[in-house]
Design an enzyme around this catalytic site. Structure first.
Site, PDB file in Angstrom:
ATOM      1  N   HIS A  53       0.847  -1.198   0.000  1.00  0.00           N
ATOM      2  CA  HIS A  53       0.000   0.000   0.000  1.00  0.00           C
ATOM      3  C   HIS A  53       0.876   1.239   0.000  1.00  0.00           C
ATOM      4  O   HIS A  53       2.102   1.145   0.112  1.00  0.00           O
ATOM      5  CB  HIS A  53      -0.995  -0.010   1.158  1.00  0.00           C
ATOM      6  CG  HIS A  53      -0.391   0.078   2.526  1.00  0.00           C
ATOM      7  ND1 HIS A  53       0.382  -0.921   3.082  1.00  0.00           N
ATOM      8  CD2 HIS A  53      -0.463   1.051   3.489  1.00  0.00           C
ATOM      9  CE1 HIS A  53       0.754  -0.578   4.302  1.00  0.00           C
ATOM     10  NE2 HIS A  53       0.268   0.624   4.565  1.00  0.00           N
ATOM     11  N   HIS A  55       1.400   3.974   1.945  1.00  0.00           N
ATOM     12  CA  HIS A  55       1.907   4.757   3.066  1.00  0.00           C
ATOM     13  C   HIS A  55       3.434   4.836   3.052  1.00  0.00           C
ATOM     14  O   HIS A  55       4.126   3.861   2.748  1.00  0.00           O
ATOM     15  CB  HIS A  55       1.409   4.173   4.388  1.00  0.00           C
ATOM     16  CG  HIS A  55      -0.046   4.449   4.626  1.00  0.00           C
ATOM     17  ND1 HIS A  55      -0.812   3.728   5.525  1.00  0.00           N
ATOM     18  CD2 HIS A  55      -0.884   5.373   4.084  1.00  0.00           C
ATOM     19  CE1 HIS A  55      -2.056   4.197   5.522  1.00  0.00           C
ATOM     20  NE2 HIS A  55      -2.118   5.189   4.658  1.00  0.00           N
ATOM     21  N   ASP A  57       5.754   4.853   5.241  1.00  0.00           N
ATOM     22  CA  ASP A  57       6.575   3.941   6.044  1.00  0.00           C
ATOM     23  C   ASP A  57       6.654   2.546   5.432  1.00  0.00           C
ATOM     24  O   ASP A  57       7.346   1.675   5.971  1.00  0.00           O
ATOM     25  CB  ASP A  57       6.070   3.873   7.489  1.00  0.00           C
ATOM     26  CG  ASP A  57       4.667   3.327   7.609  1.00  0.00           C
ATOM     27  OD1 ASP A  57       3.822   3.633   6.747  1.00  0.00           O
ATOM     28  OD2 ASP A  57       4.396   2.589   8.582  1.00  0.00           O
ATOM     29  N   HIS A  58       5.982   2.344   4.303  1.00  0.00           N
ATOM     30  CA  HIS A  58       6.069   1.067   3.591  1.00  0.00           C
ATOM     31  C   HIS A  58       6.730   1.197   2.223  1.00  0.00           C
ATOM     32  O   HIS A  58       7.146   0.188   1.656  1.00  0.00           O
ATOM     33  CB  HIS A  58       4.670   0.455   3.440  1.00  0.00           C
ATOM     34  CG  HIS A  58       4.114  -0.048   4.729  1.00  0.00           C
ATOM     35  ND1 HIS A  58       4.028  -1.388   5.048  1.00  0.00           N
ATOM     36  CD2 HIS A  58       3.631   0.619   5.808  1.00  0.00           C
ATOM     37  CE1 HIS A  58       3.510  -1.514   6.258  1.00  0.00           C
ATOM     38  NE2 HIS A  58       3.273  -0.316   6.744  1.00  0.00           N
ATOM     39  N   HIS A 111      -7.747  -0.689   5.483  1.00  0.00           N
ATOM     40  CA  HIS A 111      -6.698   0.233   5.962  1.00  0.00           C
ATOM     41  C   HIS A 111      -6.518   1.352   4.933  1.00  0.00           C
ATOM     42  O   HIS A 111      -6.499   2.541   5.282  1.00  0.00           O
ATOM     43  CB  HIS A 111      -5.411  -0.542   6.180  1.00  0.00           C
ATOM     44  CG  HIS A 111      -4.273   0.270   6.705  1.00  0.00           C
ATOM     45  ND1 HIS A 111      -4.266   0.833   7.961  1.00  0.00           N
ATOM     46  CD2 HIS A 111      -3.087   0.620   6.133  1.00  0.00           C
ATOM     47  CE1 HIS A 111      -3.132   1.491   8.151  1.00  0.00           C
ATOM     48  NE2 HIS A 111      -2.399   1.380   7.048  1.00  0.00           N
ATOM     49  N   ASP A 128      -0.433  -3.711   6.427  1.00  0.00           N
ATOM     50  CA  ASP A 128      -1.120  -3.202   7.613  1.00  0.00           C
ATOM     51  C   ASP A 128      -2.584  -3.613   7.669  1.00  0.00           C
ATOM     52  O   ASP A 128      -3.396  -2.953   8.319  1.00  0.00           O
ATOM     53  CB  ASP A 128      -1.035  -1.665   7.646  1.00  0.00           C
ATOM     54  CG  ASP A 128       0.349  -1.168   8.030  1.00  0.00           C
ATOM     55  OD1 ASP A 128       1.231  -2.001   8.326  1.00  0.00           O
ATOM     56  OD2 ASP A 128       0.557   0.058   8.008  1.00  0.00           O
ATOM     57  N   HIS A 166       4.219  -4.304  11.252  1.00  0.00           N
ATOM     58  CA  HIS A 166       4.620  -3.586  12.453  1.00  0.00           C
ATOM     59  C   HIS A 166       4.758  -4.523  13.653  1.00  0.00           C
ATOM     60  O   HIS A 166       4.113  -5.567  13.726  1.00  0.00           O
ATOM     61  CB  HIS A 166       3.591  -2.502  12.813  1.00  0.00           C
ATOM     62  CG  HIS A 166       3.556  -1.360  11.855  1.00  0.00           C
ATOM     63  ND1 HIS A 166       4.351  -0.238  12.008  1.00  0.00           N
ATOM     64  CD2 HIS A 166       2.831  -1.154  10.729  1.00  0.00           C
ATOM     65  CE1 HIS A 166       4.106   0.616  11.014  1.00  0.00           C
ATOM     66  NE2 HIS A 166       3.186   0.076  10.230  1.00  0.00           N
TER      67      HIS A 166
END
Length: 254
Positions: A53, A55, A57-58, A111, A128, A166
Site C-alpha cells: 500500500h 503509506h 513507512d512502507h 486500511h 497493515d 509492524h
C-alpha cells in the site's frame, strides 16, 4: 524460502525473502538502509520489491533500492505509488524467476482502499491489514470492507505465516485481553511475546491458526466476543461487532 523480518523506522518490519542460492526479494521497504545492510551481511542479490500500500513507512526506501539494484517494483494500482514499475491486482498471480516464487494477489480494502496482500510460499505478506492479535486502522475503508478483507485472509491455510508490517503484538494483546480475558490461547501467545521481546526478538511471524485462536478481529463470531459486544450495545451482526471492536481499539490506552 527463508523469511526474515528486518526492523525499520520506529516499529516497522520490512520482509526479506531469499533462497539458498542468494536471490532475494523485499516487501514494503520503508527505508533502504536496513535492506542494504541485510543484503550485504547475507551476500544476497536483490531481484524484486513488493509493495502492499501507499503509506510512506512502507514505500519510503523503494525508490533508492530500485535505482541502486535496477529491480522491478510490484505494487497495487494506485497513483500514490509512483515508484512502481508493475501494477498487480486482485486475482492475479505473480511468478518470479529469481528467487523462484509465486504469489497470489488479493485486494484487501480497509486500511487503505487499494491495499493488497501477497500470498504464497507459505507466507501471507499482509502489510497493515492484519497484525498479530490486531488489524489495521480504517484510514480509507469501511468496517464492512475491512471485515470482508479479514474474512478472506482467515480462510487461508492455518499454517500460513502472517508477516505483518509492524511490531504491535504486545499492545494488541493487552487490548485483546480486555475482550477475551479467559482465552487461554491468547494468554499463552502473550507469554510467548513477552519472552521474545525481552530477548529483543520479533514477535512475528505467527501462524494464521494462532491468530484465529487469539485475535479478536478474526473472532467476531466467537461467544466471548459476542458477549463483549452485547455489553457494549453492538451484538446485532458481525459488521457491527467488528466496528465496535475497532472503535474500542482506536481509543484503547494501556
Amino acid at each position: 524460502m527463508h523469511v526474515v523480518p528486518l526492523p525499520a523506522l520506529a516499529d516497522n518490519y520490512i520482509w526479506l525473502l531469499h533462497d539458498d542460492s542468494g536471490q532475494a526479494l523485499v516487501v514494503d521497504p520503508g527505508e533502504a538502509a536496513p535492506v542494504e545492510a541485510a543484503l550485504a551481511a547475507r551476500k544476497l542479490n536483490l531481484r524484486a520489491i513488493l509493495l502492499t500500500h501507499h503509506h510512506a513507512d512502507h514505500i519510503g526506501g523503494a525508490g533508492q533500492l530500485r535505482e541502486r539494484y535496477d529491480v522491478p517494483v510490484y505494487a497495487p494500482d494506485d497513483d500514490r505509488i509512483g515508484v512502481a514499475t508493475h501494477r498487480v491486482n486482485d486475482g492475479q498471480s505473480l511468478q518470479l524467476q529469481q528467487p523462484a516464487a509465486r504469489f497470489d494477489i488479493m485486494a484487501v480494502p480497509g486500511h487503505t482502499l487499494s491495499h493488497i496482500v501477497y500470498v504464497g510460499e507459505g507466507v501471507l505478506l499482509c502489510g497493515d491489514t492484519l497484525f498479530s492479535l490486531g488489524c489495521g486502522r480504517l484510514f480509507e475503508g469501511t468496517p464492512t470492507q475491512m471485515l470482508a478483507s479479514l474474512e478472506r485472509l482467515a480462510a487461508l491455510p492455518g499454517d500460513t505465516l502472517v508477516c505483518c508490517g509492524h511490531e504491535y503484538t504486545a499492545a494488541n494483546g493487552r487490548f485483546a485481553q480486555t475482550i477475551e480475558p479467559a482465552n487461554a490461547a491468547l494468554q499463552q501467545r502473550l507469554d510467548q511475546v513477552t519472552k521474545l521481546r525481552a530477548e529483543q526478538r520479533p514477535s512475528v511471524p505467527a501462524t494464521l491458526s494462532s491468530e484465529l485462536a487469539c485475535n479478536p478481529f478474526l473472532r467476531v463470531n466467537s461467544a466471548e466476543v459476542i458477549d463483549w459486544c452485547r455489553r457494549h450495545g453492538a451484538a446485532n451482526d458481525a459488521v457491527a461487532r467488528f466496528a465496535a471492536l475497532r472503535s474500542a481499539k482506536d481509543e484503547f490506552r494501556a
